[in-house]
Design a protein around this motif. Structure first.
Motif, mmCIF file in Angstrom:
data_model
loop_
_atom_site.group_PDB
_atom_site.id
_atom_site.type_symbol
_atom_site.label_atom_id
_atom_site.label_comp_id
_atom_site.label_asym_id
_atom_site.label_seq_id
_atom_site.Cartn_x
_atom_site.Cartn_y
_atom_site.Cartn_z
ATOM 1 N N THR B 81 0.798 -1.025 0.005
ATOM 2 C CA THR B 81 -0.011 -0.044 0.044
ATOM 3 C C THR B 81 1.009 1.188 -0.030
ATOM 4 O O THR B 81 0.594 2.216 -0.930
ATOM 5 N N ALA B 82 1.926 1.104 0.764
ATOM 6 C CA ALA B 82 2.879 2.354 0.861
ATOM 7 C C ALA B 82 3.357 2.648 -0.494
ATOM 8 O O ALA B 82 3.482 3.726 -1.059
ATOM 9 N N ASN B 83 3.664 1.519 -1.114
ATOM 10 C CA ASN B 83 4.349 1.755 -2.415
ATOM 11 C C ASN B 83 3.598 2.146 -3.518
ATOM 12 O O ASN B 83 3.861 3.107 -4.119
ATOM 13 N N LEU B 84 2.477 1.651 -3.563
ATOM 14 C CA LEU B 84 1.423 2.275 -4.705
ATOM 15 C C LEU B 84 0.974 3.361 -4.324
ATOM 16 O O LEU B 84 0.708 4.137 -5.480
ATOM 17 N N SER B 85 0.597 3.740 -2.952
ATOM 18 C CA SER B 85 0.375 5.503 -3.053
ATOM 19 C C SER B 85 1.307 6.315 -3.135
ATOM 20 O O SER B 85 1.264 7.194 -3.678
ATOM 21 N N ALA B 86 2.746 5.857 -2.799
ATOM 22 C CA ALA B 86 3.780 6.699 -3.114
ATOM 23 C C ALA B 86 3.844 6.748 -4.701
ATOM 24 O O ALA B 86 4.345 7.881 -5.295
ATOM 25 N N LEU B 87 3.500 5.648 -5.385
ATOM 26 C CA LEU B 87 3.712 5.822 -7.005
ATOM 27 C C LEU B 87 2.599 6.809 -7.449
ATOM 28 O O LEU B 87 2.991 7.462 -8.364
ATOM 29 N N ALA B 88 1.492 6.655 -6.752
ATOM 30 C CA ALA B 88 0.555 7.480 -7.288
ATOM 31 C C ALA B 88 0.599 9.144 -7.000
ATOM 32 O O ALA B 88 0.647 9.932 -7.881
ATOM 33 N N MET B 89 1.231 9.272 -5.852
ATOM 34 C CA MET B 89 1.790 10.665 -5.540
ATOM 35 C C MET B 89 2.941 11.092 -6.602
ATOM 36 O O MET B 89 2.855 12.125 -7.299
ATOM 37 N N ALA B 90 3.815 10.325 -6.727
ATOM 38 C CA ALA B 90 5.039 10.401 -7.689
ATOM 39 C C ALA B 90 4.491 10.695 -9.069
ATOM 40 O O ALA B 90 4.929 11.704 -9.951
ATOM 41 N N PHE B 91 3.485 10.054 -9.464
ATOM 42 C CA PHE B 91 2.848 10.105 -10.863
ATOM 43 C C PHE B 91 2.193 11.434 -11.050
ATOM 44 O O PHE B 91 2.620 12.480 -11.913
ATOM 45 N N VAL B 92 1.447 11.868 -10.025
ATOM 46 C CA VAL B 92 1.097 13.184 -10.236
ATOM 47 C C VAL B 92 2.072 14.462 -10.230
ATOM 48 O O VAL B 92 1.938 15.437 -10.786
ATOM 49 N N PHE B 93 2.899 14.169 -9.187
ATOM 50 C CA PHE B 93 3.889 15.018 -9.085
ATOM 51 C C PHE B 93 4.682 15.412 -10.048
ATOM 52 O O PHE B 93 5.024 16.556 -10.856
ATOM 53 N N THR B 94 5.119 14.239 -10.714
ATOM 54 C CA THR B 94 6.049 14.366 -12.260
ATOM 55 C C THR B 94 5.251 14.590 -13.479
ATOM 56 O O THR B 94 5.662 15.407 -14.217
ATOM 57 N N HIS B 95 3.866 14.392 -13.462
ATOM 58 C CA HIS B 95 3.125 14.617 -14.848
ATOM 59 C C HIS B 95 2.397 16.028 -14.754
ATOM 60 O O HIS B 95 2.334 16.798 -15.667
ATOM 61 N N LEU B 96 1.967 16.228 -13.507
ATOM 62 C CA LEU B 96 1.098 17.624 -13.336
ATOM 63 C C LEU B 96 2.009 18.527 -12.872
ATOM 64 O O LEU B 96 2.139 19.990 -13.358
ATOM 65 N N CYS B 108 -1.172 21.380 -7.390
ATOM 66 C CA CYS B 108 -0.619 20.124 -7.770
ATOM 67 C C CYS B 108 -0.129 19.151 -6.525
ATOM 68 O O CYS B 108 -0.620 17.806 -6.723
ATOM 69 N N ASP B 109 0.615 19.891 -5.816
ATOM 70 C CA ASP B 109 1.058 19.052 -4.620
ATOM 71 C C ASP B 109 -0.331 18.574 -3.842
ATOM 72 O O ASP B 109 -0.093 17.447 -3.478
ATOM 73 N N VAL B 110 -1.027 19.517 -3.827
ATOM 74 C CA VAL B 110 -2.436 19.053 -2.800
ATOM 75 C C VAL B 110 -3.075 17.807 -3.536
ATOM 76 O O VAL B 110 -3.438 16.727 -3.119
ATOM 77 N N ALA B 111 -2.916 17.909 -4.920
ATOM 78 C CA ALA B 111 -3.679 16.814 -5.833
ATOM 79 C C ALA B 111 -2.816 15.387 -5.857
ATOM 80 O O ALA B 111 -3.297 14.636 -5.584
ATOM 81 N N ALA B 112 -1.541 15.773 -5.459
ATOM 82 C CA ALA B 112 -0.731 14.373 -5.473
ATOM 83 C C ALA B 112 -1.272 13.750 -4.136
ATOM 84 O O ALA B 112 -1.115 12.684 -4.248
ATOM 85 N N LEU B 113 -1.027 14.602 -3.049
ATOM 86 C CA LEU B 113 -1.250 13.857 -1.790
ATOM 87 C C LEU B 113 -2.446 13.388 -1.797
ATOM 88 O O LEU B 113 -2.745 12.167 -1.483
#
Lengths: 332, 336
Positions: B81-96, B108-113
């Motif tokens: 769970t930690a890794n998948l949610s980190a990946l989701a955050m990372a995806f939003v951070f790097t793409h948006l 964007c930070d808020v959206a990522a979190l």
């Protein structure tokens, strides 16, 4: 006889058998290579290690315990046996004796700790997993053994059939190991007094102790047996991989647990059969192999496996609850 | 429970219990041994700071494991769970988030979190539903979801890392405020509310009571299924915080970070006095256990011992502490 048949038709094993047969049939029709002799032999060989471990773990689960440490036990036994084999000619009997002996010794260690610390078996074996594995990695510095003796790598193989393309099919050590582990477990659980005691212990530990079952001694046997099977399975794995690396096995313990549980064994003890466990191992093996043959990218394979485990344990739980409801209505 | 306590009872609750005393004795003994062996090399600002940087990851994950353990359950899916949610955050951070400035960057930070925590909440609710409403045992349910969630992470990323985050995130993992690592501050900010929830609220009391006797709790008119749902939701959200801290420390996210922590979190919790059968345990004990484990790890590292010897020591310490406890019980029965 008819009653027995009806009982079987309602059992978990029957439904699992249906699923495995349907999945196997579908894969045989959908892919040209699934039902080939070569693929089936490969499947048997590559799943021998986890299959053997599943047989050992079944006994522990039926007794109401759990063992997480067996991959570390296997790693220790494998490394020790192969190191000795590389330095002196001890032969098959010597290798098997070291593997089985060291494996059961570590299993007995688990049983003694569980008995004296009165700590749940999952916690004890998580601790010993770290202990065995940490010490092994420390002592060996993580060094792999690349060269195994020739007699070990090439031995224990009897060619029985050569097809038109000159491909040889042989009875090999992994096959013998699998048959041995499941046959021994079946005899232990179904054909011996000890097996009845293991089921009794798993169904109700207090009642088992009151009717005079020596729980501590029985646990020595159960965890010792798990260690013995782990030690022997590790040799099969070493021959299959043709090398030994101390960190190759640890981390696979939960996969084996999943296979045994899919086979219908209950974590609360008292329930589980050898046939069900074989089907559980087959289901996971067919699934992974089938996804590969169907061309699903291998990256997605764990996701499907997880989904199947989740659905299967849910269905099992729903079914068990329905049965309990039935019992309650009858007794009311 | 704590609401209706009398004054003497409240004072008794503050006194360290036998678990705490045993852990304090162990910590004292370890400090003495390491002081003799290492002296200045262990007790200087750099070594203590490096300990403070390493502890939070395992710490937050252990909190995520502790809550289900307290209820008599277990959550094997915390790392996944930690890794998948980190990946989701990372995806939003790097793409948006890339190339954005000012208010947009903040949004964007808020959206990522939010996306990371949403993913975690979905997994937690799935675990909770399967365990509470379908009646699957927690080990099996979370074993399945662990495999599946990790599988989704591998399937989406093909095992690759996502890296390159805004400075704020990197600061969260590697920066410090007044000499205190940010990660440690996050750990304290997470541990305090968890300690309050477990020790001082009705929910905490019910969680522990579920660990003692779930049937009895249900018969006293509490919807235990909703409680179980909340337990696994809470565990997953804490995992997401751990994922965020891990991602910030490595400045990257991956499907397989921190996998060796999974069984260690159970060790830490049990060492900290959380009864694996459920019912008993305090955050204070867990924190003590984490400090002990971290101290052993850092000292072993300074002594030039392999990290695997640390792993073996951790296992041995748990067995030894339990053994000493059993021996004390036995002596108390035999001696007048």
């Amino acid at each position: 006889m008819r009653e027995m048949g009806r009982g079987f038709a309602r059992s978990h094993e029957a439904r699992l058998l249906l699923v495995v047969v349907v999945l196997g049939g579908f894969l045989a029709l959908a892919t040209p290579s699934f039902a080939s002799l070569q693929n089936l032999v490969d499947l048997l060989t590559s799943n021998a290690f986890s299959g053997m471990l599943a047989a050992g773990l079944l006994v522990v689960l039926v007794s109401g315990g759990i063992d997480i440490s067996f991959t570390a036990t296997a790693s220790v036994a494998q490394y020790a046996a192969m190191t000795v084999a590389n330095h002196s000619h001890i032969g098959w009997l010597g290798v098997a004796a070291i593997g089985a002996g060291l494996g059961s010794l570590l299993g007995l260690f688990n049983a003694v700790l569980i008995g004296t610390l009165r700590l749940s078996s999952i916690i004890v074996t998580i601790a010993t997993l770290n202990l065995f594995y940490g010490l092994l990695m420390f002592v060996t510095r993580g060094d792999e053994i690349f060269a195994l003796p020739d007699w070990f790598v090439n031995g224990a193989s009897w060619t029985v059939y050569t097809d038109a393309q000159q491909a040889e099919y042989a009875i090999t050590l992994p096959m013998l190991g699998l048959v041995f582990a499941f046959a021994l477990t079946a005899i232990l659980l179904k054909r011996s007094n000890i097996g009845r005691q293991v089921y009794a212990l798993g169904s109700n530990a207090d009642a088992a102790a009151r009717v005079g079952i020596p729980v501590f001694r029985l646990n020595l046997l159960i965890y010792g047996y798990m260690g013995l099977i782990a030690g022997l399975a590790s040799l099969v794995q070493a021959q299959n991989a043709q090398s030994v690396s101390p960190n190759a096995l640890v981390g696979r313990e939960l996969d084996v647990l999943a296979a045994v549980v899919l086979g219908g064994a209950s974590l609360t003890g008292g329930v589980g059969s050898v046939f069900g466990t074989i089907l559980g191992v087959m289901l996971l093996a067919f699934l992974q192999n089938g996804l590969l043959l169907l061309g699903v990218p291998s990256y997605w394979s764990p996701c499907f496996t997880g989904a199947v485990i989740l659905v299967a344990v849910s269905l099992l739980a729903i079914e068990r609850r329905r049965q309990q409801g039935r019992v309650r209505r009858v007794s009311a | 429970m704590s609401l209706s306590m009398t004054r003497p009872a409240r004072i008794a609750a503050l006194r360290p219990g036998p678990v705490m005393l045993r852990l304090l004795a162990l910590l004292g003994a370890l400090l003495l041994v390491f002081a003799l062996l290492l002296g200045e090399r262990l007790f200087n600002a750099t070594a203590v700071r490096s300990m403070a940087f390493q502890l939070p990851e395992l710490g937050i994950l252990s909190l995520a494991m502790m809550i289900p353990l307290l209820s008599g359950g277990l959550d094997l899916s915390i790392i996944a769970t930690a890794n998948l949610s980190a990946l989701a955050m990372a995806f939003v951070f790097t793409h948006l988030g890339a190339g954005q400035a000012g208010m947009m960057a903040l949004a964007c930070d808020v959206a990522a979190l939010a996306s990371g925590f949403a993913v975690a909440a979905a997994i937690g609710l799935l675990n909770g539903y399967v365990i509470a409403y379908l009646g699957v045992s927690p080990i099996l349910a979370t074993l399945g979801s662990m495999t599946m969630v990790k599988g989704i992470a591998i399937g989406l990323t093909h095992g690759n890392v996502i890296s390159g985050f805004p400075a704020g995130i990197v600061f969260l993992g590697n920066g410090s405020v007044l000499g205190v690592p940010m990660a440690l501050i996050v750990f304290v900010l997470v541990a305090l509310p968890v300690a309050v929830i477990i020790g001082r609220t009705p929910l905490g009391a019910i969680i522990a009571m579920c660990g003692s006797n779930q049937e009895a709790v249900r018969f006293s008119g509490i919807d235990t299924r909703r409680v179980v749902l909340r337990i696994y939701l809470l565990s997953a959200l804490l995992s997401a915080v751990a994922g965020l801290v891990m991602m910030a420390r490595f400045n990257s996210a991956n499907a397989a970070y921190g996998e060796s922590y999974l069984l260690v979190t159970i060790l830490a919790a049990v060492l900290g006095g959380i009864d694996p059968a459920g019912g008993f345990g305090k955050v204070g004990g867990l924190v003590m256990a984490l400090v002990i484990l971290q101290l052993i790890s850092t000292a072993a590292n300074l002594l030039g011992m392999s990290q695997f010897l640390t792993l073996a020591l951790w296992g041995a310490i748990l067995l030894a502490v339990t053994g000493v406890g059993r021996l004390a019980d036995w002596l108390r029965l035999r001696l007048p």
